[in-house]
Design an enzyme around this catalytic site. Structure first.
Site, PDB file in Angstrom:
ATOM      1  N   HIS A  34       0.862  -1.182   0.000  1.00  0.00           N
ATOM      2  CA  HIS A  34       0.000   0.000   0.000  1.00  0.00           C
ATOM      3  C   HIS A  34       0.902   1.236   0.000  1.00  0.00           C
ATOM      4  O   HIS A  34       2.149   1.107  -0.008  1.00  0.00           O
ATOM      5  CB  HIS A  34      -0.949  -0.028   1.202  1.00  0.00           C
ATOM      6  N   VAL A  35       0.281   2.410   0.057  1.00  0.00           N
ATOM      7  CA  VAL A  35       1.093   3.639  -0.076  1.00  0.00           C
ATOM      8  C   VAL A  35       2.100   3.789   1.060  1.00  0.00           C
ATOM      9  O   VAL A  35       3.129   4.434   0.895  1.00  0.00           O
ATOM     10  CB  VAL A  35       0.218   4.922  -0.199  1.00  0.00           C
ATOM     11  N   HIS A  37       3.958   1.353   2.271  1.00  0.00           N
ATOM     12  CA  HIS A  37       5.159   0.646   1.788  1.00  0.00           C
ATOM     13  C   HIS A  37       5.885   1.491   0.729  1.00  0.00           C
ATOM     14  O   HIS A  37       7.109   1.528   0.686  1.00  0.00           O
ATOM     15  CB  HIS A  37       4.781  -0.691   1.146  1.00  0.00           C
ATOM     16  N   GLY A 147       8.216   0.955   8.978  1.00  0.00           N
ATOM     17  CA  GLY A 147       7.190   1.935   9.331  1.00  0.00           C
ATOM     18  C   GLY A 147       7.103   2.142  10.836  1.00  0.00           C
ATOM     19  O   GLY A 147       7.273   1.194  11.610  1.00  0.00           O
ATOM     20  N   GLU A 148       6.806   3.380  11.229  1.00  0.00           N
ATOM     21  CA  GLU A 148       6.653   3.676  12.664  1.00  0.00           C
ATOM     22  C   GLU A 148       5.326   3.172  13.215  1.00  0.00           C
ATOM     23  O   GLU A 148       5.142   3.138  14.422  1.00  0.00           O
ATOM     24  CB  GLU A 148       6.761   5.197  12.895  1.00  0.00           C
ATOM     25  N   ASP A 150       4.245   0.229  13.333  1.00  0.00           N
ATOM     26  CA  ASP A 150       4.588  -0.929  14.170  1.00  0.00           C
ATOM     27  C   ASP A 150       5.720  -0.495  15.101  1.00  0.00           C
ATOM     28  O   ASP A 150       6.883  -0.872  14.925  1.00  0.00           O
ATOM     29  CB  ASP A 150       4.999  -2.107  13.278  1.00  0.00           C
ATOM     30  N   VAL A 176       1.838   6.460   7.128  1.00  0.00           N
ATOM     31  CA  VAL A 176       1.038   7.095   6.068  1.00  0.00           C
ATOM     32  C   VAL A 176      -0.430   6.770   6.361  1.00  0.00           C
ATOM     33  O   VAL A 176      -0.755   5.644   6.749  1.00  0.00           O
ATOM     34  CB  VAL A 176       1.449   6.559   4.676  1.00  0.00           C
ATOM     35  N   CYS A 184      -2.478   3.337   7.077  1.00  0.00           N
ATOM     36  CA  CYS A 184      -2.445   2.344   5.992  1.00  0.00           C
ATOM     37  C   CYS A 184      -1.895   1.031   6.535  1.00  0.00           C
ATOM     38  O   CYS A 184      -0.906   1.013   7.260  1.00  0.00           O
ATOM     39  CB  CYS A 184      -1.553   2.831   4.854  1.00  0.00           C
ATOM     40  N   SER A 185      -2.548  -0.072   6.178  1.00  0.00           N
ATOM     41  CA  SER A 185      -2.117  -1.401   6.603  1.00  0.00           C
ATOM     42  C   SER A 185      -2.660  -2.415   5.607  1.00  0.00           C
ATOM     43  O   SER A 185      -3.778  -2.245   5.096  1.00  0.00           O
ATOM     44  CB  SER A 185      -2.691  -1.702   8.003  1.00  0.00           C
TER      45      SER A 185
HETATM   46  O1  PAF Z   1       6.320  -5.300   9.185  1.00  0.00           O
HETATM   47  C1  PAF Z   1       6.327  -6.307   8.444  1.00  0.00           C
HETATM   48  O2  PAF Z   1       5.790  -6.312   7.329  1.00  0.00           O
HETATM   49  C2  PAF Z   1       7.022  -7.575   8.918  1.00  0.00           C
HETATM   50  O3  PAF Z   1       6.874  -7.745  10.290  1.00  0.00           O
HETATM   51  C3  PAF Z   1       8.505  -7.651   8.512  1.00  0.00           C
HETATM   52  C4  PAF Z   1       9.318  -6.540   9.158  1.00  0.00           C
HETATM   53  C5  PAF Z   1       8.631  -7.559   7.002  1.00  0.00           C
HETATM   54  C6  PAF Z   1       9.105  -8.981   8.971  1.00  0.00           C
HETATM   55  O4  PAF Z   1       8.432 -10.062   8.435  1.00  0.00           O
END
Ligand code: PAF
Length: 291
Positions: A34-35, A37, A147-148, A150, A176, A184-185
């Site tokens: 998604h945006v 990423h 991403g922040e 997580d 984002v 976004c997720s």
């Molecule tokens: O955040 C994610 O998408 C995943 O936890 C990661 C960091 C790619 C590890 O599998």
């Protein structure tokens, strides 16, 4: 963009770049991009000579009761997005390539990996840290982008890199959001129409926390209760984690913390959404403001 599926190919293709002194930016993902990423990719592209993205839905970080099998996947769409983002290499290995035999070795963060999300998802951060360590060993990046949203995952990865002296700069990238504030997720795709309409309650709660702290609230136990009440007023929201922690250590927030982080994990229907906000605490409190 070249698509690689074996560890040997990644090493073979990246080695000449490394030998010529080029920097390598790594963007690890589980796909269904998604945006958010694409923002990681944009940051990697801006700061590195070579950009490598990985797509691997890592079974190690899912509990048997979680959504590994139904985690959304769309390799064709992902590849088109990464090509548009000017990615040089996509590493998309199979589970057998990454884990040809049951692992004897794992990366375990005893405290940071077992509190908060780690308490609710035992083994999750062991799975994340282990696969990220493996990806670092495979690609040997100069910088890696996460991403922040997580927040604890980012803290775990930073700590692993520090503890194990891994030669990589970990770059955290701000969340984002959709226009209504929803972070976004990839898992947003699970939300039905009514659930999608309810989901921005997370960002509203974070904005409320920010306002209250800006006005001088420093009783974080009371603030936490208030935020939880706000969440439970949304009929479709079932809060699983509502915490206010010191942003640097993830220990209990204190009035003299430099910044606090509000961490949320909320079930909306069957979907568990995460969000967070870091809120600086001016020291001392602006005059005339008190809890
Ligand atoms: O955040 C994610 O998408 C995943 O936890 C990661 C960091 C790619 C590890 O599998």
């Amino acid at each position: 963009m070249e698509v690689l599926s074996t560890i040997a190919d990644v090493r073979r293709r990246l080695e000449p770049h490394r030998r010529s002194g080029r920097t390598i930016g790594l963007v690890p993902t589980m796909g269904y991009l998604h945006v958010g990423h694409l923002e990681l990719v944009r940051r990697a592209r801006a700061a590195n000579d070579v950009v490598v993205t990985t797509i691997f839905v890592n079974p190690l970080q899912f509990a048997p009761t979680e959504d590994f099998a139904r985690y959304p996947r769309d390799m064709e769409r992902d590849q088109a997005m990464l090509r548009a983002g000017d990615v040089d290499f996509l590493f998309a290995p199979s589970v057998e390539e990454m884990y040809p035999q049951p692992l004897e070795t794992a990366v375990d963060l005893h405290h940071l990996g077992s509190i908060l999300e780690g308490e609710r998802r035992p083994g999750h951060f062991r799975g994340v840290a282990t696969v990220v360590a493996k990806l670092f060993n495979i690609a040997q990046p100069t910088r890696a982008y996460f991403g922040e949203k997580d927040y604890q995952q980012l803290a775990v990865i930073r700590r692993m890199v520090a503890d194990l002296s891994m030669p990589v700069d970990v770059v955290g990238v701000p969340t984002v959001r959709e226009s209504d504030g929803l972070a976004c997720s990839s898992r947003n795709v699970y939300l039905g129409e009514a659930e999608r309409a309810a989901a921005p309650v997370l960002s509203r709660v974070l904005a409320e926390a920010e306002q209250r702290v800006a006005k001088g609230q420093r009783d974080f136990v009371r603030l936490r209760t208030h935020l939880e009440t706000m969440l439970t007023r949304e009929p479709l929201a079932d809060p699983d984690l509502v915490e206010i922690r010191d942003a640097a250590t993830l220990n209990e927030a204190r009035p003299d913390s430099e910044a606090v982080v509000v961490l949320l994990a909320v079930r909306i229907g069957r979907t568990r959404l995460l969000d967070q906000r870091v809120i600086p605490l001016p020291q001392p409190l602006p005059s005339g403001q008190a809890d």
